[in-house]
Each structure stands twice: as structure tokens, then as C-alpha cells.
Design a protein around this motif. Structure first.
Motif, PDB file in Angstrom:
ATOM      1  N   ALA A 118       1.443   8.547   5.125  1.00 38.59           N
ATOM      2  CA  ALA A 118       0.575   7.505   5.697  1.00 38.59           C
ATOM      3  C   ALA A 118      -0.312   8.064   6.815  1.00 38.59           C
ATOM      4  N   GLN A 151      -9.130  -2.457   1.679  1.00 38.34           N
ATOM      5  CA  GLN A 151      -8.156  -3.332   1.016  1.00 38.34           C
ATOM      6  C   GLN A 151      -8.605  -3.667  -0.402  1.00 38.34           C
ATOM      7  N   ARG A 156      -3.543  -4.131  -0.061  1.00 41.43           N
ATOM      8  CA  ARG A 156      -3.564  -4.846   1.221  1.00 41.43           C
ATOM      9  C   ARG A 156      -3.071  -4.037   2.421  1.00 41.43           C
ATOM     10  N   PRO A 159      -2.781   2.111   5.868  1.00 41.26           N
ATOM     11  CA  PRO A 159      -1.807   3.122   6.292  1.00 41.26           C
ATOM     12  C   PRO A 159      -1.817   3.326   7.804  1.00 41.26           C
ATOM     13  N   GLY A 160      -0.597   3.492   8.352  1.00 40.85           N
ATOM     14  CA  GLY A 160      -0.498   3.747   9.794  1.00 40.85           C
ATOM     15  C   GLY A 160      -0.303   2.494  10.628  1.00 40.85           C
ATOM     16  N   ARG A 164       8.652  -1.853   9.055  1.00 44.96           N
ATOM     17  CA  ARG A 164       9.718  -2.723   8.549  1.00 44.96           C
ATOM     18  C   ARG A 164      10.727  -3.110   9.614  1.00 44.96           C
ATOM     19  N   PHE A 203      -6.062  -7.454  13.113  1.00 46.68           N
ATOM     20  CA  PHE A 203      -4.827  -8.109  12.640  1.00 46.68           C
ATOM     21  C   PHE A 203      -4.427  -9.246  13.585  1.00 46.68           C
ATOM     22  N   ARG A 208      -1.683 -11.971  12.549  1.00 47.27           N
ATOM     23  CA  ARG A 208      -0.561 -11.144  12.086  1.00 47.27           C
ATOM     24  C   ARG A 208      -0.206 -10.102  13.137  1.00 47.27           C
ATOM     25  N   VAL A 210       0.610  -6.632  13.273  1.00 48.62           N
ATOM     26  CA  VAL A 210       0.632  -5.371  12.506  1.00 48.62           C
ATOM     27  C   VAL A 210       0.145  -4.238  13.421  1.00 48.62           C
TER      28      VAL A 210
HETATM   29  C1  LIG Z   1       5.592  -0.368   6.663  1.00 54.17           C
HETATM   30  C2  LIG Z   1       5.354  -1.600   5.800  1.00 54.17           C
HETATM   31  C3  LIG Z   1       5.841  -1.345   4.393  1.00 54.17           C
HETATM   32  C4  LIG Z   1       6.121  -2.743   6.414  1.00 54.17           C
HETATM   33  O1  LIG Z   1       5.843  -3.844   5.711  1.00 54.17           O
HETATM   34  P1  LIG Z   1       6.666  -5.201   5.907  1.00 54.17           P
HETATM   35  O2  LIG Z   1       7.355  -5.239   7.200  1.00 54.17           O
HETATM   36  O3  LIG Z   1       7.506  -5.353   4.705  1.00 54.17           O
HETATM   37  O4  LIG Z   1       5.548  -6.229   6.028  1.00 54.17           O
HETATM   38  P2  LIG Z   1       5.222  -7.392   5.026  1.00 54.17           P
HETATM   39  O5  LIG Z   1       4.828  -6.813   3.695  1.00 54.17           O
HETATM   40  O6  LIG Z   1       6.324  -8.398   5.082  1.00 54.17           O
HETATM   41  O7  LIG Z   1       3.924  -7.956   5.739  1.00 54.17           O
HETATM   42  C5  LIG Z   1       3.920  -8.960   6.731  1.00 54.17           C
HETATM   43  C6  LIG Z   1       2.479  -9.377   6.897  1.00 54.17           C
HETATM   44  O8  LIG Z   1       1.783  -8.336   7.577  1.00 54.17           O
HETATM   45  C7  LIG Z   1       0.775  -7.791   6.744  1.00 54.17           C
HETATM   46  N1  LIG Z   1       0.843  -6.345   6.846  1.00 54.17           N
HETATM   47  C8  LIG Z   1       1.927  -5.581   7.108  1.00 54.17           C
HETATM   48  N2  LIG Z   1       1.580  -4.281   7.137  1.00 54.17           N
HETATM   49  C9  LIG Z   1       0.245  -4.260   6.906  1.00 54.17           C
HETATM   50  C10 LIG Z   1      -0.681  -3.208   6.825  1.00 54.17           C
HETATM   51  N3  LIG Z   1      -0.309  -1.933   6.999  1.00 54.17           N
HETATM   52  N4  LIG Z   1      -1.949  -3.511   6.561  1.00 54.17           N
HETATM   53  C11 LIG Z   1      -2.338  -4.785   6.384  1.00 54.17           C
HETATM   54  N5  LIG Z   1      -1.514  -5.842   6.453  1.00 54.17           N
HETATM   55  C12 LIG Z   1      -0.224  -5.550   6.711  1.00 54.17           C
HETATM   56  C13 LIG Z   1       1.107  -8.221   5.339  1.00 54.17           C
HETATM   57  O9  LIG Z   1      -0.054  -8.318   4.538  1.00 54.17           O
HETATM   58  C14 LIG Z   1       1.766  -9.548   5.573  1.00 54.17           C
HETATM   59  O10 LIG Z   1       0.770 -10.527   5.742  1.00 54.17           O
HETATM   60  P3  LIG Z   1       0.958 -12.004   5.138  1.00 54.17           P
HETATM   61  O11 LIG Z   1       2.118 -12.580   5.895  1.00 54.17           O
HETATM   62  O12 LIG Z   1      -0.331 -12.670   5.401  1.00 54.17           O
HETATM   63  O13 LIG Z   1       1.267 -11.813   3.674  1.00 54.17           O
HETATM   64  C15 LIG Z   1       3.850  -1.929   5.793  1.00 54.17           C
HETATM   65  O14 LIG Z   1       3.446  -2.294   7.061  1.00 54.17           O
HETATM   66  C16 LIG Z   1       3.029  -0.810   5.261  1.00 54.17           C
HETATM   67  O15 LIG Z   1       3.003  -0.546   4.049  1.00 54.17           O
HETATM   68  N6  LIG Z   1       2.303  -0.100   6.163  1.00 54.17           N
HETATM   69  C17 LIG Z   1       1.387   0.931   5.720  1.00 54.17           C
HETATM   70  C18 LIG Z   1       2.079   2.195   5.335  1.00 54.17           C
HETATM   71  C19 LIG Z   1       2.637   2.936   6.539  1.00 54.17           C
HETATM   72  O16 LIG Z   1       2.012   3.056   7.568  1.00 54.17           O
HETATM   73  N7  LIG Z   1       3.845   3.455   6.375  1.00 54.17           N
HETATM   74  C20 LIG Z   1       4.529   4.171   7.413  1.00 54.17           C
HETATM   75  C21 LIG Z   1       5.548   3.298   8.079  1.00 54.17           C
HETATM   76  S1  LIG Z   1       6.286   4.133   9.452  1.00 54.17           S
END
Ligand SMILES: CC(C)(COP(=O)(O)OP(=O)(O)OC[C@H]1O[C@@H](n2cnc3c(N)ncnc32)[C@H](O)[C@@H]1OP(=O)(O)O)[C@@H](O)C(=O)NCCC(=O)NCCS
Length: 284
Positions: A118, A151, A156, A159-160, A164, A203, A208, A210
Motif C-alpha cells: 500500500a 476510486q 473504493r 491505499p495508505g 482495521r 474523508f 468517515r 479514514v
Molecule cells: C485497511 C482497510 C482494509 C481497513 O478497512 P476496514 O476497517 O475494514 O474499513 P471498512 O471497509 O469497514 O470501511 C469503513 C468505511 O470507511 C471507508 N474506508 C475505509 N478505508 C478506506 C480507504 N482506504 N479509502 C476510502 N474509503 C475507505 C469505507 O469505504 C467505509 O465507508 P462506508 O461506511 O461509507 O461504506 C482499508 O482501510 C483499506 O483497504 N485501506 C487501504 C489499503 C491500506 O492502506 N492497507 C494498509 C493497512 S495498514
């Protein structure tokens, strides 16, 4: 006699061999080791490991302040506990009778586009916004547009950003403070910091939470320091390799044999066909 053969054997092999691997990194001769021109004995005890990482990958020594920022991301990315796939895979490998090198390589091998990648993708995203911005562009609308375009093309998740487990990533908060200090001191321009914070604001404005995660903040630091995106992944792997090594070693010391991803009584969901009979023609 075939003259080509004579020339091949007597003259060309030296040049051919010398030109086979060309490198500007390390000069080696009897009693001489120089990294990018600096004698190793001058580097040892004077130059920090992060500064040597910079020297090796970029060709020049950083300033001490630049090296401290690089060190911050090297420290921050070192580990995220044994449930991160790169770490659990290294631990599982360590219980399979392979050596520490294989266990470390197994963990490093899964640091791909989805797990560990990412940061590189975030660097590309933020650098793209910076390139598209001209002096007349207003930052927030340019960032919103880039986000929506990303997006539309790539899905959607930007990255970054987001995490979770962590509502706010403590690593990103701390490094954010170091970045602010570095802007104040003129170590970095702060252009990428402003872009990344505008992404967070986008965001927030859409209701949200994020915030930047470790990959995001690392991407910001590395771009501010002039690293190209593909090298960003290399730097993250250098950092995470320390955690992978520590976990593989700890598991080696704990012992354990053929440890799977979950305890064996947890099982898994079988979705294949029910029990069936082998066709008669195969039976004796
Ligand atoms: C890390 C990740 C998987 C966590 O996701 P998650 O906690 O499961 O979050 P959710 O999928 O439940 O998203 C919650 C809300 O925030 C939004 N959101 C979360 N991360 C987002 C992102 N990186 N970009 C845009 N929107 C994001 C979702 O669209 C969702 O919105 P909604 O409620 O309107 O549907 C996710 O943020 C992600 O894929 N990030 C990008 C990849 C990354 O940076 N990875 C390294 C992690 S250390």
C-alpha cells in the motif's frame, strides 16, 4: 588457427568479465571496501544504519536530519504482531524444519501488492496529485477530483488510509509530528504532507474516519525525502524484515512442529462434493 578463439581467450575475457556486472555501489579490492566511494572504515562508527540505507540506494549521504526521518519510518514499520500474514508465515515456516533464512524469505515473499504494497501505491497516488497541481490549482478540489478518479479506476479504498484495528494509527500521529518539525526546520518542503492531509480532510468532510495509516505516513515521508515509489516498497521490506527475523527466531526457540495458521481443532469449512464412490473401472 581460429583467431577469434585466440582473442577470446587471451584479451576479451578480462573486459567481458569486468563488464558483465557493472555497479556504482561498492568498490572491492584487496584490503579495500568502499561504499559509493566512502571507505567502509570511515562509515563504521560515524554513519547511522538509516544513512547507509540512503547512501546505498540513492548514491549520496543524506543530511543527519533526513536520515532521522528515514529512521523514523524504518522503526515504525518493523512489526505488527504475529497475525500479520508476513509474520505468521515466517513463524509457520520456522516450525517446518527449514532454517532461519528460509523462514525469513517466506515472510518477505508475501509482502506484495495487497500486504505491504500500500505504501508504494500511496506514493504513486500522492505523487500523481502533486504533479497535476499547478500554482493556480486550489488544493482541496484537486485532491477531491484525484480521489474520485482513483476510486472510479481502482475501487473504493485509497491505499495508505484507514486501518482495521486502529481508529487512529499511533505511528502516523508520531511521524506526523516529526514531519511538522521537519517542515519548520526546512528539512522538507511539506508539499506532500499538505496533499495527504487534504485527503484526510476529504474523508472527514464526507463523515468517515479514514486517517493515514503506517503505509500512508511512510509514503509521505519517503516522497518528501525524494524516494521513487518502487523503492518505497524496498524500504518497507527492509523495516519489516527485522520483525520477520525476530518472529522466526522466537518461533525457532519456542519449538513447535508443523504449526498451521489456526489450532488444529478449529477446523475449516469444507465446500466440496459429499462423499462419493470411485467409478467401477478404476477398482480392481
Ligand atoms: C485497511 C482497510 C482494509 C481497513 O478497512 P476496514 O476497517 O475494514 O474499513 P471498512 O471497509 O469497514 O470501511 C469503513 C468505511 O470507511 C471507508 N474506508 C475505509 N478505508 C478506506 C480507504 N482506504 N479509502 C476510502 N474509503 C475507505 C469505507 O469505504 C467505509 O465507508 P462506508 O461506511 O461509507 O461504506 C482499508 O482501510 C483499506 O483497504 N485501506 C487501504 C489499503 C491500506 O492502506 N492497507 C494498509 C493497512 S495498514
Amino acid at each position: 588457427m581460429n583467431m577469434n578463439v585466440v582473442r577470446d581467450v587471451e584479451d576479451e575475457p578480462v573486459d567481458k568479465m569486468a563488464m558483465w556486472w557493472r555497479s556504482s555501489i561498492t568498490e572491492i579490492a584487496p584490503d579495500v571496501i568502499r561504499l559509493r566511494g566512502y571507505p567502509i572504515q570511515d562509515l563504521i562508527g560515524n554513519i547511522t544504519f538509516p544513512a547507509v540505507v540512503w547512501l546505498m540506494t540513492r548514491g549520496e549521504l543524506p543530511t543527519a536530519a533526513q536520515a532521522r526521518l528515514l529512521e523514523a519510518v524504518l522503526v515504525a514499520g518493523v512489526d505488527h504482531g504475529p497475525l500479520a500474514p508476513s509474520l505468521s508465515i515466517a513463524r509457520m515456516a520456522a516450525t517446518c524444519g527449514v532454517g532461519l533464512n528460509n523462514a525469513i524469505a517466506s515472510g518477505v515473499n508475501v509482502l506484495g501488492d495487497v500486504h505491504g504494497g500500500a505504501g508504494e501505491q500511496c506514493m504513486e497516488f500522492l505523487a500523481g496529485i502533486e504533479q497535476a497541481l499547478d500554482t493556480d490549482s486550489a488544493l482541496q478540489p484537486a485532491v477531491s477530483q484525484a480521489l474520485l478518479e482513483f476510486q472510479k479506476k481502482r475501487g473504493r479504498y485509497i491505499p495508505g488510509f484507514g486501518h482495521r484495528f486502529h481508529r487512529v494509527d499511533p505511528r502516523a500521529v508520531r511521524i506526523g509530528k516529526l514531519l511538522d518539525a521537519a517542515i519548520q526546520e526546512g528539512v522538507i518542503s511539506g508539499d506532500i504532507v499538505r496533499i495527504a492531509r487534504a485527503v484526510e480532510r476529504y474523508f472527514e468532510d464526507s463523515g468517515r474516519n479514514v486517517p493515514m495509516n503506517i503505509d500512508g505516513i511512510t509514503a509521505v515521508v519517503l516522497l518528501e525525502l525524494g524516494f521513487p515509489p518502487p523503492l518505497g516498497r524496498g524500504i518497507f521490506i527492509l523495516s519489516r524484515s527485522v520483525g520477520i527475523c525476530a518472529h522466526a527466531w522466537e518461533q525457532t526457540q519456542q519449538g513447535g512442529r508443523i504449526k498451521g495458521p489456526v489450532p488444529k481443532d478449529c477446523g475449516f469449512k469444507y465446500e466440496g462434493p459429499p462423499k462419493r464412490v470411485i467409478p467401477g473401472e478404476w477398482l480392481a
